[in-house]
Design a protein around this motif. Structure first.
Motif, PDB file in Angstrom:
ATOM      1  N   ASN A  45       0.846  -1.198   0.000  1.00 50.95           N
ATOM      2  CA  ASN A  45       0.000   0.000   0.000  1.00 50.95           C
ATOM      3  C   ASN A  45       0.873   1.237   0.000  1.00 50.95           C
ATOM      4  N   LYS A  46       0.496   2.216  -0.828  1.00 48.77           N
ATOM      5  CA  LYS A  46       1.212   3.493  -0.856  1.00 48.77           C
ATOM      6  C   LYS A  46       0.883   4.262   0.414  1.00 48.77           C
ATOM      7  N   PRO A  47       1.888   4.584   1.194  1.00 50.59           N
ATOM      8  CA  PRO A  47       1.627   5.428   2.360  1.00 50.59           C
ATOM      9  C   PRO A  47       1.247   6.845   1.910  1.00 50.59           C
ATOM     10  N   VAL A  48       0.407   7.503   2.683  1.00 48.85           N
ATOM     11  CA  VAL A  48       0.017   8.874   2.390  1.00 48.85           C
ATOM     12  C   VAL A  48       1.149   9.834   2.770  1.00 48.85           C
ATOM     13  N   ASP A  49       1.857   9.526   3.848  1.00 52.87           N
ATOM     14  CA  ASP A  49       2.960  10.348   4.327  1.00 52.87           C
ATOM     15  C   ASP A  49       4.143  10.269   3.348  1.00 52.87           C
ATOM     16  N   LEU A  50       4.678  11.413   2.946  1.00 62.51           N
ATOM     17  CA  LEU A  50       5.743  11.457   1.949  1.00 62.51           C
ATOM     18  C   LEU A  50       7.000  10.718   2.393  1.00 62.51           C
ATOM     19  N   ASP A  51       7.429  10.930   3.638  1.00 63.37           N
ATOM     20  CA  ASP A  51       8.624  10.251   4.129  1.00 63.37           C
ATOM     21  C   ASP A  51       8.423   8.736   4.154  1.00 63.37           C
ATOM     22  N   GLN A  52       7.238   8.310   4.570  1.00 62.86           N
ATOM     23  CA  GLN A  52       6.935   6.876   4.592  1.00 62.86           C
ATOM     24  C   GLN A  52       6.909   6.297   3.186  1.00 62.86           C
ATOM     25  N   PHE A  53       6.370   7.056   2.229  1.00 66.51           N
ATOM     26  CA  PHE A  53       6.342   6.606   0.833  1.00 66.51           C
ATOM     27  C   PHE A  53       7.763   6.341   0.348  1.00 66.51           C
ATOM     28  N   ILE A  54       8.657   7.272   0.610  1.00 67.81           N
ATOM     29  CA  ILE A  54      10.054   7.120   0.185  1.00 67.81           C
ATOM     30  C   ILE A  54      10.682   5.904   0.855  1.00 67.81           C
ATOM     31  N   LYS A  55      10.435   5.724   2.153  1.00 68.19           N
ATOM     32  CA  LYS A  55      10.986   4.566   2.867  1.00 68.19           C
ATOM     33  C   LYS A  55      10.462   3.250   2.292  1.00 68.19           C
ATOM     34  N   VAL A  56       9.183   3.208   1.952  1.00 66.04           N
ATOM     35  CA  VAL A  56       8.600   1.987   1.394  1.00 66.04           C
ATOM     36  C   VAL A  56       9.254   1.648   0.053  1.00 66.04           C
ATOM     37  N   VAL A  57       9.381   2.641  -0.823  1.00 64.17           N
ATOM     38  CA  VAL A  57      10.002   2.397  -2.127  1.00 64.17           C
ATOM     39  C   VAL A  57      11.448   1.945  -1.957  1.00 64.17           C
ATOM     40  N   GLN A  58      12.179   2.578  -1.068  1.00 59.11           N
ATOM     41  CA  GLN A  58      13.558   2.169  -0.834  1.00 59.11           C
ATOM     42  C   GLN A  58      13.629   0.750  -0.277  1.00 59.11           C
ATOM     43  N   SER A  59      12.710   0.406   0.610  1.00 61.43           N
ATOM     44  CA  SER A  59      12.678  -0.954   1.171  1.00 61.43           C
ATOM     45  C   SER A  59      12.387  -1.990   0.098  1.00 61.43           C
ATOM     46  N   VAL A  60      11.449  -1.672  -0.785  1.00 60.59           N
ATOM     47  CA  VAL A  60      11.123  -2.585  -1.895  1.00 60.59           C
ATOM     48  C   VAL A  60      12.358  -2.785  -2.767  1.00 60.59           C
ATOM     49  N   GLY A  61      13.021  -1.692  -3.123  1.00 58.47           N
ATOM     50  CA  GLY A  61      14.221  -1.796  -3.944  1.00 58.47           C
ATOM     51  C   GLY A  61      15.311  -2.609  -3.283  1.00 58.47           C
ATOM     52  N   THR A  62      15.581  -2.315  -2.029  1.00 60.75           N
ATOM     53  CA  THR A  62      16.611  -3.038  -1.292  1.00 60.75           C
ATOM     54  C   THR A  62      16.282  -4.519  -1.194  1.00 60.75           C
ATOM     55  N   PHE A  63      15.033  -4.836  -0.858  1.00 60.01           N
ATOM     56  CA  PHE A  63      14.630  -6.238  -0.725  1.00 60.01           C
ATOM     57  C   PHE A  63      14.839  -7.003  -2.030  1.00 60.01           C
ATOM     58  N   TRP A  64      14.299  -6.472  -3.122  1.00 59.23           N
ATOM     59  CA  TRP A  64      14.337  -7.216  -4.385  1.00 59.23           C
ATOM     60  C   TRP A  64      15.711  -7.257  -5.020  1.00 59.23           C
ATOM     61  N   LEU A  65      16.582  -6.329  -4.663  1.00 61.34           N
ATOM     62  CA  LEU A  65      17.878  -6.286  -5.340  1.00 61.34           C
ATOM     63  C   LEU A  65      19.061  -6.698  -4.481  1.00 61.34           C
ATOM     64  N   THR A  66      18.863  -6.873  -3.172  1.00 60.86           N
ATOM     65  CA  THR A  66      19.997  -7.309  -2.354  1.00 60.86           C
ATOM     66  C   THR A  66      19.712  -8.585  -1.573  1.00 60.86           C
ATOM     67  N   ILE A  67      18.457  -8.854  -1.280  1.00 61.52           N
ATOM     68  CA  ILE A  67      18.122 -10.021  -0.465  1.00 61.52           C
ATOM     69  C   ILE A  67      17.650 -11.185  -1.328  1.00 61.52           C
ATOM     70  N   VAL A  68      16.807 -10.896  -2.294  1.00 61.10           N
ATOM     71  CA  VAL A  68      16.188 -11.927  -3.130  1.00 61.10           C
ATOM     72  C   VAL A  68      17.147 -12.367  -4.234  1.00 61.10           C
ATOM     73  N   LYS A  69      17.141 -13.635  -4.529  1.00 60.85           N
ATOM     74  CA  LYS A  69      17.895 -14.178  -5.673  1.00 60.85           C
ATOM     75  C   LYS A  69      16.976 -14.137  -6.893  1.00 60.85           C
ATOM     76  N   LEU A  70      17.355 -13.344  -7.901  1.00 63.51           N
ATOM     77  CA  LEU A  70      16.570 -13.200  -9.119  1.00 63.51           C
ATOM     78  C   LEU A  70      17.227 -13.985 -10.251  1.00 63.51           C
ATOM     79  N   PRO A  71      16.430 -14.462 -11.207  1.00 60.78           N
ATOM     80  CA  PRO A  71      17.023 -15.139 -12.353  1.00 60.78           C
ATOM     81  C   PRO A  71      17.759 -14.133 -13.237  1.00 60.78           C
ATOM     82  N   ASP A  72      18.849 -14.528 -13.821  1.00 61.27           N
ATOM     83  CA  ASP A  72      19.605 -13.644 -14.721  1.00 61.27           C
ATOM     84  C   ASP A  72      19.151 -13.931 -16.141  1.00 61.27           C
ATOM     85  N   GLU A  73      18.156 -13.173 -16.581  1.00 62.58           N
ATOM     86  CA  GLU A  73      17.611 -13.387 -17.925  1.00 62.58           C
ATOM     87  C   GLU A  73      17.834 -12.191 -18.826  1.00 62.58           C
ATOM     88  N   ASN A  74      18.607 -11.208 -18.395  1.00 61.05           N
ATOM     89  CA  ASN A  74      18.898 -10.053 -19.247  1.00 61.05           C
ATOM     90  C   ASN A  74      19.999 -10.421 -20.152  1.00 61.05           C
TER      91      ASN A  74
END
Length: 149
Positions: A120-149
């Protein structure tokens, strides 16, 4: 795939029609400590053209992660998600729904269509930024993604 090991920035595709949310997402990912590129499209039809590399998108990079709003013009987020997950070339790209909808029917429909994550998109601007950063960090540093590029 570990983004840090492949020597290129991570590729995000943001499918969002709200210019304010686009700017906030750009800012959040720019402030992230991860090297990344963000491509933006404003509707569902354009998203699928981008992903299929059609027309003006023939030379775009394949995204590592798709950030998808549900409420889009021309073709809604659930329709886009269904087409992505039905396509053998695209289905392995993680799709993160980032939406203002808290409706249980939207959450259930998204997971029924095999979304990887619903946020869910937070209404608070600072929270929105934190959520997007958390999503990016999770998917690009914690999760193993297939290398299909």
């Amino acid at each position: 795939m570990d983004i840090d090991d492949i020597g290129r920035p991570a590729e995000f595709l943001l499918v969002e029609d709200n210019p304010g949310d686009v700017r906030l997402t750009q800012e959040a990912l720019r402030e992230c400590k991860l090297r990344n590129n963000l491509s933006v499209v404003g509707d569902g039809v354009e998203a699928l053209a981008f992903l299929r590399r059609e027309g003006k998108y023939q030379d775009v990079p394949r995204p590592d992660v798709i950030l998808l709003d549900l409420n889009l013009p021309k073709k809604g987020g659930h329709e886009v998600l269904a087409e992505i997950k039905a396509d053998p070339v695209l289905r392995r790209i993680p799709v993160v729904i980032i939406t203002s909808s808290e409706a249980e029917k939207d959450v259930l429909a998204s997971y029924d269509l095999h979304v990887n994550c619903y946020v869910n998109k937070p209404v608070d601007l600072d929270q929105f930024i934190k959520v997007v950063q958390s999503v990016g960090t999770f998917w690009l540093t914690i999760v193993k993604l297939p290398d299909e590029n």
